[in-house]
Write a protein that holds these residues in place. Structure first.
Motif, short mmCIF file in Angstrom:
data_model
loop_
_atom_site.label_atom_id
_atom_site.label_comp_id
_atom_site.label_asym_id
_atom_site.label_seq_id
_atom_site.Cartn_x
_atom_site.Cartn_y
_atom_site.Cartn_z
N LYS A 98 0.84 -1.19 0.00
CA LYS A 98 0.00 0.00 0.00
C LYS A 98 0.87 1.25 0.00
N ILE B 278 2.61 -1.66 4.91
CA ILE B 278 1.46 -2.56 4.92
C ILE B 278 1.32 -3.22 3.56
N SER C 207 -0.43 -4.94 0.40
CA SER C 207 -1.69 -4.71 -0.30
C SER C 207 -2.64 -5.88 -0.05
N ASP C 208 -3.93 -5.59 -0.05
CA ASP C 208 -4.91 -6.65 0.10
C ASP C 208 -5.31 -7.26 -1.24
N LYS C 209 -4.65 -6.84 -2.33
CA LYS C 209 -4.92 -7.41 -3.64
C LYS C 209 -4.11 -8.69 -3.84
#
Length: 287
Positions: free
Chosen positions: A122, A233, A235-237
């Motif tokens: 991120k 942090i 990435s949530d991808k």
């Protein structure tokens, strides 16, 4: 790379350079100093007082004010692109104002192409294209410490990276970023090794660098570094699948050939076993 002794911050922007309109820079006069050719007096005038960093690599440009990058002309941009080639890929712009903003950094990068959003980490809130790299002295794994070419695990790797060091240099000077010139590395290979490399493709893996162990990530990869560092942090991808690129690439602006592998992101050679492919990559990198 040297391990850091204190916390530091580096803000990074990477971009893909697919097509960029530019104007011909006229009246260029090539000069030679310390065995490095670079352009002297030009219509741009951004590079007055520029000096080679060492005898072969890099150019230090002390009179470029990036807070005024919105005033740069197409001639200025074309001149910067020309100097990137003649300075073997590294330009430094010291003496920047403390008021240099994230907007300034992003605008400057956008002069050369479309800034990318990192696919695995991120970015800064409000500026997803800007990655803030935090390196702490007590971290068991330091982010970005090993040799790599930014975003090589993408289908279209980044052409340029823009770094702004915002931390303080340690007294013993260990807050380093080192660069390897992969055109020189290729030119130094023997003819037999070159003939082996020419037709090979390598697998470039975001999973190796940013994945968990069960995904193929290694124990001291960038994910491990982020887990031990406050503020970075993942990435949530989903991570990208492996991408395949030639071991030897051609620089479009000059036609020169360069090695394009690294043990950080490269995860094998097409047609070789995993052990043999990774051993071959290590051999090229160590050479």
């Amino acid at each position: 790379l040297n391990r850091l002794k204190e916390k530091s911050l580096i803000r990074q922007i990477s971009l893909s350079y697919r097509a960029l309109a530019s104007e011909e820079c006229h009246y260029r006069k090539e000069v030679k100093e310390l065995n490095l050719q670079y352009y002297g007096q030009t219509p741009s005038r951004l590079f007055e007082g520029a000096q080679p960093i060492d005898g072969k690599h890099g150019l230090c440009c002390p009179n470029v004010d990036l807070t005024k990058c919105r005033d740069f002309s197409k001639v200025d941009v074309a001149e910067i692109l020309a100097k990137i080639q003649t300075a073997r890929g590294v330009l430094t712009f010291p003496n920047q104002s403390p008021n240099l903003s994230l907007n300034d950094q992003l605008f400057f990068a956008s002069l050369f192409g479309e800034p990318e959003t990192h696919t695995a980490i991120k970015g800064v809130p409000g500026y997803p294209q800007i990655l803030e790299i935090i390196r702490e002295k007590d971290a068991p794994v330091v982010f970005g410490e090993d040799w790599h070419s930014d975003h090589s695990f993408q289908s279209w790797p980044a052409s340029f990276s823009f770094f702004r060091a915002t931390g303080t240099m340690t007294p013993i000077g260990t807050n380093n970023t080192q660069f390897a010139h992969c055109i020189d590395a290729w030119n130094d290979l023997c003819p037999k090794l070159k003939s082996i490399c020419f037709d090979l493709k390598a697998s470039h893996s975001s999973l190796k660098a940013y994945g968990k162990a069960e995904q193929g990530g290694h124990a001291k990869n960038s994910l491990a570094a982020m887990q031990g560092t406050k503020g970075m942090i993942a990435s949530d991808k989903p991570l990208l699948p492996d991408q395949y690129h030639p071991v030897v690439i051609t620089i479009p602006e000059t036609g020169e050939e360069a090695l394009f592998v690294s043990t950080t992101f490269t995860n094998g050679i097409v047609g070789m076993s995993a052990d043999k492919g990774n051993a071959f990559i290590e051999h090229l990198q160590d050479f």
